[in-house]
Design a protein around this motif. Structure first.
Motif, PDB file in Angstrom:
ATOM      1  N   THR A 167     -18.723   7.493 -37.773  1.00  0.00           N
ATOM      2  CA  THR A 167     -18.004   6.246 -37.553  1.00  0.00           C
ATOM      3  C   THR A 167     -18.590   5.495 -36.362  1.00  0.00           C
ATOM      4  OG1 THR A 167     -16.374   7.191 -36.023  1.00  0.00           O
ATOM      5  CG2 THR A 167     -15.865   7.305 -38.396  1.00  0.00           C
ATOM      6  N   ASP A 168     -18.295   4.190 -36.324  1.00  0.00           N
ATOM      7  CA  ASP A 168     -18.714   3.388 -35.187  1.00  0.00           C
ATOM      8  C   ASP A 168     -17.993   3.822 -33.913  1.00  0.00           C
ATOM      9  OD1 ASP A 168     -20.015   0.928 -34.012  1.00  0.00           O
ATOM     10  OD2 ASP A 168     -17.911   0.457 -33.671  1.00  0.00           O
ATOM     11  N   GLU A 169     -16.756   4.255 -34.042  1.00  0.00           N
ATOM     12  CA  GLU A 169     -16.008   4.727 -32.878  1.00  0.00           C
ATOM     13  C   GLU A 169     -16.716   5.909 -32.222  1.00  0.00           C
ATOM     14  OE1 GLU A 169     -11.537   6.317 -31.588  1.00  0.00           O
ATOM     15  OE2 GLU A 169     -12.037   6.049 -33.706  1.00  0.00           O
ATOM     16  N   LEU A 170     -17.167   6.862 -33.046  1.00  0.00           N
ATOM     17  CA  LEU A 170     -17.916   7.996 -32.504  1.00  0.00           C
ATOM     18  C   LEU A 170     -19.230   7.545 -31.878  1.00  0.00           C
ATOM     19  CD1 LEU A 170     -17.497  10.905 -35.093  1.00  0.00           C
ATOM     20  CD2 LEU A 170     -16.955  10.989 -32.647  1.00  0.00           C
ATOM     21  N   ALA A 171     -19.885   6.572 -32.513  1.00  0.00           N
ATOM     22  CA  ALA A 171     -21.143   6.066 -31.962  1.00  0.00           C
ATOM     23  C   ALA A 171     -20.927   5.475 -30.577  1.00  0.00           C
ATOM     24  CB  ALA A 171     -21.744   5.019 -32.900  1.00  0.00           C
ATOM     25  N   HIS A 172     -19.831   4.734 -30.386  1.00  0.00           N
ATOM     26  CA  HIS A 172     -19.542   4.158 -29.078  1.00  0.00           C
ATOM     27  C   HIS A 172     -19.183   5.247 -28.065  1.00  0.00           C
ATOM     28  CE1 HIS A 172     -19.832  -0.199 -29.432  1.00  0.00           C
ATOM     29  NE2 HIS A 172     -19.466  -0.043 -30.697  1.00  0.00           N
ATOM     30  N   GLN A 173     -18.468   6.263 -28.505  1.00  0.00           N
ATOM     31  CA  GLN A 173     -18.131   7.356 -27.600  1.00  0.00           C
ATOM     32  C   GLN A 173     -19.389   8.104 -27.167  1.00  0.00           C
ATOM     33  OE1 GLN A 173     -15.187   9.612 -29.740  1.00  0.00           O
ATOM     34  NE2 GLN A 173     -13.535   8.187 -29.261  1.00  0.00           N
ATOM     35  N   GLU A 205     -17.156  -4.270 -37.119  1.00  0.00           N
ATOM     36  CA  GLU A 205     -15.737  -3.990 -37.241  1.00  0.00           C
ATOM     37  C   GLU A 205     -15.009  -3.859 -35.916  1.00  0.00           C
ATOM     38  OE1 GLU A 205     -16.001   0.877 -37.671  1.00  0.00           O
ATOM     39  OE2 GLU A 205     -15.860  -0.364 -39.469  1.00  0.00           O
ATOM     40  N   ASP A 206     -15.732  -3.541 -34.823  1.00  0.00           N
ATOM     41  CA  ASP A 206     -15.018  -3.365 -33.567  1.00  0.00           C
ATOM     42  C   ASP A 206     -14.659  -4.695 -32.926  1.00  0.00           C
ATOM     43  OD1 ASP A 206     -17.391  -4.260 -32.524  1.00  0.00           O
ATOM     44  OD2 ASP A 206     -17.702  -2.572 -31.166  1.00  0.00           O
ATOM     45  N   GLY A 207     -15.257  -5.810 -33.455  1.00  0.00           N
ATOM     46  CA  GLY A 207     -14.883  -7.121 -32.981  1.00  0.00           C
ATOM     47  C   GLY A 207     -15.335  -7.443 -31.585  1.00  0.00           C
ATOM     48  N   HIS A 208     -16.694  -7.525 -31.343  1.00  0.00           N
ATOM     49  CA  HIS A 208     -17.196  -8.103 -30.104  1.00  0.00           C
ATOM     50  C   HIS A 208     -17.142  -9.630 -30.257  1.00  0.00           C
ATOM     51  CE1 HIS A 208     -19.063  -4.229 -30.401  1.00  0.00           C
ATOM     52  NE2 HIS A 208     -19.865  -4.382 -29.391  1.00  0.00           N
ATOM     53  N   ASN A 209     -17.129 -10.355 -29.168  1.00  0.00           N
ATOM     54  CA  ASN A 209     -17.222 -11.802 -29.268  1.00  0.00           C
ATOM     55  C   ASN A 209     -18.066 -12.332 -28.129  1.00  0.00           C
ATOM     56  OD1 ASN A 209     -17.005 -14.458 -29.785  1.00  0.00           O
ATOM     57  ND2 ASN A 209     -14.792 -14.601 -29.484  1.00  0.00           N
ATOM     58  N   HIS A 210     -19.329 -12.683 -28.462  1.00  0.00           N
ATOM     59  CA  HIS A 210     -20.214 -13.265 -27.473  1.00  0.00           C
ATOM     60  C   HIS A 210     -20.577 -14.702 -27.831  1.00  0.00           C
ATOM     61  CE1 HIS A 210     -20.521  -9.309 -25.735  1.00  0.00           C
ATOM     62  NE2 HIS A 210     -20.859  -8.844 -26.903  1.00  0.00           N
ATOM     63  N   GLY A 211     -20.210 -15.145 -29.053  1.00  0.00           N
ATOM     64  CA  GLY A 211     -20.389 -16.528 -29.422  1.00  0.00           C
ATOM     65  C   GLY A 211     -21.817 -17.008 -29.389  1.00  0.00           C
ATOM     66  N   VAL A 212     -22.791 -16.175 -29.748  1.00  0.00           N
ATOM     67  CA  VAL A 212     -24.185 -16.583 -29.741  1.00  0.00           C
ATOM     68  C   VAL A 212     -24.481 -17.365 -31.002  1.00  0.00           C
ATOM     69  CG1 VAL A 212     -26.566 -15.785 -29.681  1.00  0.00           C
ATOM     70  CG2 VAL A 212     -24.815 -14.549 -28.413  1.00  0.00           C
ATOM     71  N   GLU A 213     -25.030 -18.554 -30.851  1.00  0.00           N
ATOM     72  CA  GLU A 213     -25.381 -19.383 -31.992  1.00  0.00           C
ATOM     73  C   GLU A 213     -26.890 -19.404 -32.136  1.00  0.00           C
ATOM     74  OE1 GLU A 213     -23.404 -20.849 -34.018  1.00  0.00           O
ATOM     75  OE2 GLU A 213     -21.452 -20.973 -33.042  1.00  0.00           O
ATOM     76  N   GLY A 214     -27.358 -19.514 -33.357  1.00  0.00           N
ATOM     77  CA  GLY A 214     -28.788 -19.655 -33.586  1.00  0.00           C
ATOM     78  C   GLY A 214     -29.065 -19.829 -35.050  1.00  0.00           C
ATOM     79  N   ASP A 215     -29.746 -20.854 -35.435  1.00  0.00           N
ATOM     80  CA  ASP A 215     -30.078 -21.277 -36.791  1.00  0.00           C
ATOM     81  C   ASP A 215     -28.967 -20.966 -37.785  1.00  0.00           C
ATOM     82  OD1 ASP A 215     -30.413 -18.559 -37.274  1.00  0.00           O
ATOM     83  OD2 ASP A 215     -32.414 -18.743 -38.111  1.00  0.00           O
ATOM     84  N   GLY A 216     -27.735 -21.259 -37.366  1.00  0.00           N
ATOM     85  CA  GLY A 216     -26.610 -21.139 -38.288  1.00  0.00           C
ATOM     86  C   GLY A 216     -25.887 -19.827 -38.243  1.00  0.00           C
ATOM     87  N   HIS A 217     -26.373 -18.829 -37.502  1.00  0.00           N
ATOM     88  CA  HIS A 217     -25.639 -17.567 -37.445  1.00  0.00           C
ATOM     89  C   HIS A 217     -24.793 -17.516 -36.187  1.00  0.00           C
ATOM     90  CE1 HIS A 217     -29.037 -16.500 -34.847  1.00  0.00           C
ATOM     91  NE2 HIS A 217     -28.284 -15.533 -34.366  1.00  0.00           N
ATOM     92  N   LYS A 218     -23.714 -16.776 -36.283  1.00  0.00           N
ATOM     93  CA  LYS A 218     -22.805 -16.644 -35.149  1.00  0.00           C
ATOM     94  C   LYS A 218     -22.284 -15.222 -35.089  1.00  0.00           C
ATOM     95  CE  LYS A 218     -18.547 -18.397 -33.102  1.00  0.00           C
ATOM     96  NZ  LYS A 218     -17.424 -19.358 -33.217  1.00  0.00           N
ATOM     97  N   HIS A 219     -22.175 -14.697 -33.878  1.00  0.00           N
ATOM     98  CA  HIS A 219     -21.587 -13.382 -33.691  1.00  0.00           C
ATOM     99  C   HIS A 219     -20.126 -13.547 -33.314  1.00  0.00           C
ATOM    100  CE1 HIS A 219     -25.644 -12.109 -33.845  1.00  0.00           C
ATOM    101  NE2 HIS A 219     -25.949 -12.763 -32.752  1.00  0.00           N
ATOM    102  N   ASP A 220     -19.263 -12.888 -34.029  1.00  0.00           N
ATOM    103  CA  ASP A 220     -17.837 -12.954 -33.753  1.00  0.00           C
ATOM    104  C   ASP A 220     -17.343 -11.553 -33.457  1.00  0.00           C
ATOM    105  OD1 ASP A 220     -15.273 -13.762 -33.477  1.00  0.00           O
ATOM    106  OD2 ASP A 220     -14.880 -14.033 -35.621  1.00  0.00           O
ATOM    107  N   HIS A 221     -17.267 -11.212 -32.186  1.00  0.00           N
ATOM    108  CA  HIS A 221     -16.972  -9.847 -31.769  1.00  0.00           C
ATOM    109  C   HIS A 221     -15.910  -9.858 -30.670  1.00  0.00           C
ATOM    110  CE1 HIS A 221     -20.953  -9.540 -33.537  1.00  0.00           C
ATOM    111  NE2 HIS A 221     -21.418 -10.237 -32.555  1.00  0.00           N
ATOM    112  N   ALA A 222     -14.723 -10.276 -30.984  1.00  0.00           N
ATOM    113  CA  ALA A 222     -13.738 -10.596 -29.961  1.00  0.00           C
ATOM    114  C   ALA A 222     -13.260  -9.401 -29.142  1.00  0.00           C
ATOM    115  CB  ALA A 222     -12.535 -11.275 -30.599  1.00  0.00           C
TER     116      ALA A 222
END
Length: 219
Positions: free
Chosen positions: A84-90, A111-128
């Motif tokens: 799991t991603d949780e184990l990976a972070h641990q 799935e863990d929801g980071h949010n850095h709001g990086v924009e670039g050629d139409g992509h966005k990271h939504d990781h709150a």
């Protein structure tokens, strides 16, 4: 010994290193210089010693007055795969706290929801869910939309390249023949990874660019 450490050690015992058994996430790590960890408790020292040995480190125990030191290093990049991603972070947190350099890439819709709001050629990271103080980390965003074949003559270089690509979260196809290995790699969607300083982020930005990735580096 903390419950977290024991649960991590058990997860490593079940999955093994580089096993792929039920693996959904990978963490790459290395520690090229000897690192020393102090322990007052012999049992804790032994558990740490066994953990770093299982992580393919050179390791030794040294008695020093009224405590024990565990010294260890691993020069080449290695990786572990976990369920799991949780184990990976641990695991990432434990490895960093234990002196290791760590790579663990994330997708745009992680799935863990980071949010850095990086924009670039139409992509966005939504990781709150991850909120970092300014200057605490720097993020590098990358992708490789078409398959790239890397030919590696040396077995250790072949294994290290696989570890790096696993850490970055890329797709891999691997073959070995006639004493060498070929790795096909791609990363078709934007992914991102966090580094502890501008210097480290800049170095990895250069490495990814050299290896044909499209790269963005948010300062």
């Amino acid at each position: 010994m903390s419950r977290l450490f024991l649960s991590l050690f058990c997860s490593l015992s079940i999955l093994g290193t580089a096993s792929g058994l039920y693996a959904a996430e990978a963490v790459a790590y290395r520690l090229p210089d000897w690192h020393e960890q102090h322990f007052e408790d012999a049992e804790k020292a032994e558990l740490h010693f066994q953990a770093v040995k299982k992580l393919k480190c050179e390791a030794r125990k040294v008695a020093d007055d009224d405590h024990l030191d565990v010294e260890y290093r691993v020069a080449k990049w290695q990786y572990i795969e976990v369920a799991t991603d949780e184990l990976a972070h641990q695991w990432s947190g434990w490895l960093k706290a234990s002196g290791f350099e760590v790579l663990h890439g994330h997708g745009d819709d992680h799935e863990d929801g980071h949010n850095h709001g990086v924009e670039g050629d139409g992509h966005k990271h939504d990781h709150a869910g991850h909120d970092h103080a300014e200057g605490e980390v720097e993020e590098v965003t990358y992708r490789l939309t078409t398959w790239k074949t890397v030919h590696l003559e040396n077995k250790s270089d072949y294994q290290e390249f696989i570890a790096l690509m696993k850490g970055f979260g890329c797709e891999l196809q691997m073959t070995q023949h006639e004493g060498h290995g070929d790795v096909k790699v791609r990363c078709p969607t934007w992914r991102h990874i966090e580094f502890p300083s501008h210097k480290v982020a800049e170095a990895w930005e250069g490495w990814l660019t050299k290896n044909n990735f499209e790269v963005e580096h948010s300062h």
